[in-house]
Design an enzyme around this catalytic site. Structure first.
Site, short mmCIF file in Angstrom:
data_model
loop_
_atom_site.label_atom_id
_atom_site.label_comp_id
_atom_site.label_asym_id
_atom_site.label_seq_id
_atom_site.Cartn_x
_atom_site.Cartn_y
_atom_site.Cartn_z
N SER A 8 80.15 -24.82 23.95
CA SER A 8 79.06 -23.82 24.37
C SER A 8 78.53 -23.69 25.80
O SER A 8 78.61 -24.98 26.21
CB SER A 8 77.51 -24.17 23.60
OG SER A 8 76.62 -23.82 24.21
N HIS A 33 81.35 -19.94 23.06
CA HIS A 33 80.09 -19.73 22.56
C HIS A 33 79.02 -19.29 23.72
O HIS A 33 78.86 -20.33 24.67
CB HIS A 33 79.63 -20.87 21.85
CG HIS A 33 78.30 -20.76 21.08
ND1 HIS A 33 78.23 -20.08 19.61
CD2 HIS A 33 77.00 -21.15 21.34
CE1 HIS A 33 77.01 -20.21 19.30
NE2 HIS A 33 76.42 -20.73 20.13
N ASP A 35 75.10 -18.76 24.54
CA ASP A 35 73.97 -18.76 24.04
C ASP A 35 72.98 -17.86 25.09
O ASP A 35 72.66 -18.29 26.30
CB ASP A 35 73.30 -20.13 24.06
CG ASP A 35 73.80 -21.11 23.04
OD1 ASP A 35 73.91 -20.93 21.78
OD2 ASP A 35 74.53 -21.99 23.27
N MET A 37 69.14 -16.87 25.49
CA MET A 37 67.49 -17.13 25.15
C MET A 37 66.57 -16.18 25.92
O MET A 37 66.78 -16.05 27.50
CB MET A 37 67.46 -18.66 25.48
CG MET A 37 68.32 -19.44 24.83
SD MET A 37 67.94 -21.29 25.02
CE MET A 37 69.38 -22.13 24.24
N HIS A 66 75.62 -15.77 20.61
CA HIS A 66 74.66 -16.25 19.83
C HIS A 66 73.19 -15.86 20.68
O HIS A 66 72.74 -16.37 21.73
CB HIS A 66 74.60 -17.85 19.70
CG HIS A 66 73.41 -18.63 19.07
ND1 HIS A 66 73.26 -19.67 18.99
CD2 HIS A 66 72.52 -17.77 17.85
CE1 HIS A 66 72.30 -20.21 18.22
NE2 HIS A 66 71.74 -18.99 17.76
N MET A 137 72.01 -23.23 12.16
CA MET A 137 71.42 -23.96 13.36
C MET A 137 71.01 -25.41 12.47
O MET A 137 70.44 -25.51 11.89
CB MET A 137 70.12 -23.38 13.77
CG MET A 137 70.21 -22.01 14.70
SD MET A 137 71.54 -22.51 16.04
CE MET A 137 70.95 -23.76 17.06
N ASP A 175 75.96 -25.05 14.40
CA ASP A 175 75.63 -25.31 15.98
C ASP A 175 74.34 -26.21 16.22
O ASP A 175 73.53 -25.95 15.65
CB ASP A 175 75.08 -23.61 16.56
CG ASP A 175 74.87 -23.55 17.98
OD1 ASP A 175 75.11 -24.83 18.56
OD2 ASP A 175 74.32 -22.59 18.27
C1 DX5 Z 1 70.99 -24.55 20.97
C2 DX5 Z 1 71.99 -23.58 21.23
C3 DX5 Z 1 73.45 -24.51 21.07
C4 DX5 Z 1 73.58 -25.50 22.16
C5 DX5 Z 1 74.33 -26.49 21.43
O1 DX5 Z 1 69.79 -23.55 20.75
O2 DX5 Z 1 72.23 -22.52 20.24
O3 DX5 Z 1 74.68 -23.47 21.18
O4 DX5 Z 1 74.23 -25.26 23.26
O5 DX5 Z 1 74.19 -27.62 22.06
P1 DX5 Z 1 74.70 -29.12 21.67
O6 DX5 Z 1 76.27 -28.89 21.24
O7 DX5 Z 1 74.69 -29.86 22.96
O8 DX5 Z 1 73.76 -29.63 20.66
ZN ZN Z 2 74.23 -21.46 19.99
#
Ligand code: DX5
Ligand code: ZN
Length: 219
Positions: A8, A33, A35, A37, A66, A137, A175
């Site tokens: 990620s 990956h 992310d 938001m 994602h 998740m 994830d």
């Molecule tokens: C959280 C994200 C993840 C995050 C995971 O909302 O969707 O992809 O980056 O991070 P780790 O592997 O540190 O839990």
């Molecule tokens: Zn993610």
């Protein structure tokens, strides 16, 4: 069986995004990956199209996007244009998951749906024939570095049974809180793709850590 690691980029050093993307490109990870938001669906804001395009330029690897955003329908095609190979939106963020899947596929990418920890995987039963991937998740979405929620194990096993008994080709991705300490068990439980952020980027040798995430399974 598929055994993919998707590091990620949320945990990468944004001051050295190009360097960190090239490092992943040269590693054993098959996917990257991303992310996204919006500060509404989750209480955090990450990044959008310009950053995704920069990552796309630095690596030809499979880009796994994602989306943790409300009204994903509005932007799905633009994420495909920005370089996404797979676009995953949240089940909780739309009233029309079937319509969203269609938009992603018409734009030329693979389609995934993610479920938050409190959403049972059973809600996806009727959508599995159309889904390339389900993202479970294993932390509340919004932040990297959280601890794996133990209730996620049962969700993985249930979804594995649903996919196998229906003879679907949907991949299972997990994830949140993934590390070399649980990667082997996650593959064993039926996951195909493991997302790892802090475990990879906070490791002294991220490439070696990625190998460990995969290798642990083979040991
Ligand atoms: C959280 C994200 C993840 C995050 C995971 O909302 O969707 O992809 O980056 O991070 P780790 O592997 O540190 O839990
Ligand atoms: Zn993610």
């Amino acid at each position: 069986m598929t055994r993919i690691i998707s590091p990620s980029m949320l945990s990468a050093d944004f001051g050295h995004l190009d360097r960190d993307t090239r490092m992943i490109d040269a590693s054993a990870a098959e996917w990257i990956h991303i992310d996204v938001m919006d500060g509404v669906f989750v209480p955090n804001i990450s990044f959008g199209f310009p950053v995704i395009k920069a990552i796309r330029k630095a690596s030809p690897k499979f880009m796994d996007v994602h989306l943790m955003i409300v009204e994903p329908e509005k932007y799905l095609a633009r994420f495909v244009e920005a370089g996404a190979d797979l676009v995953t939106f949240h089940y909780e963020a739309t009233d029309d998951p079937r319509g969203a899947i269609r938009i992603i596929k018409d734009a030329g990418a693979k389609a995934g749906i993610s479920v938050k920890p409190a959403t049972p995987v059973e809600v996806l039963e009727g959508l599995l024939p159309e889904l390339d991937l389900v993202l479970i998740m294993s932390v509340e979405p919004g932040f990297g570095g959280q601890s794996f929620i133990e209730g996620s194990w049962e969700k993985v096993r249930t979804l594995r049974r649903m996919i196998d008994s229906g003879h679907h080709h949907t991949l299972i991705e997990i994830d949140g809180g993934v590390s070399a300490a649980n990667s082997a068990q996650l593959f064993d439980a039926g996951c195909d793709v493991l997302v790892a952020g802090s475990a990879v980027f906070s490791a002294p040798d991220p490439k070696a850590e990625i190998e460990k995430l995969i290798m642990n399974y083979e040991l």
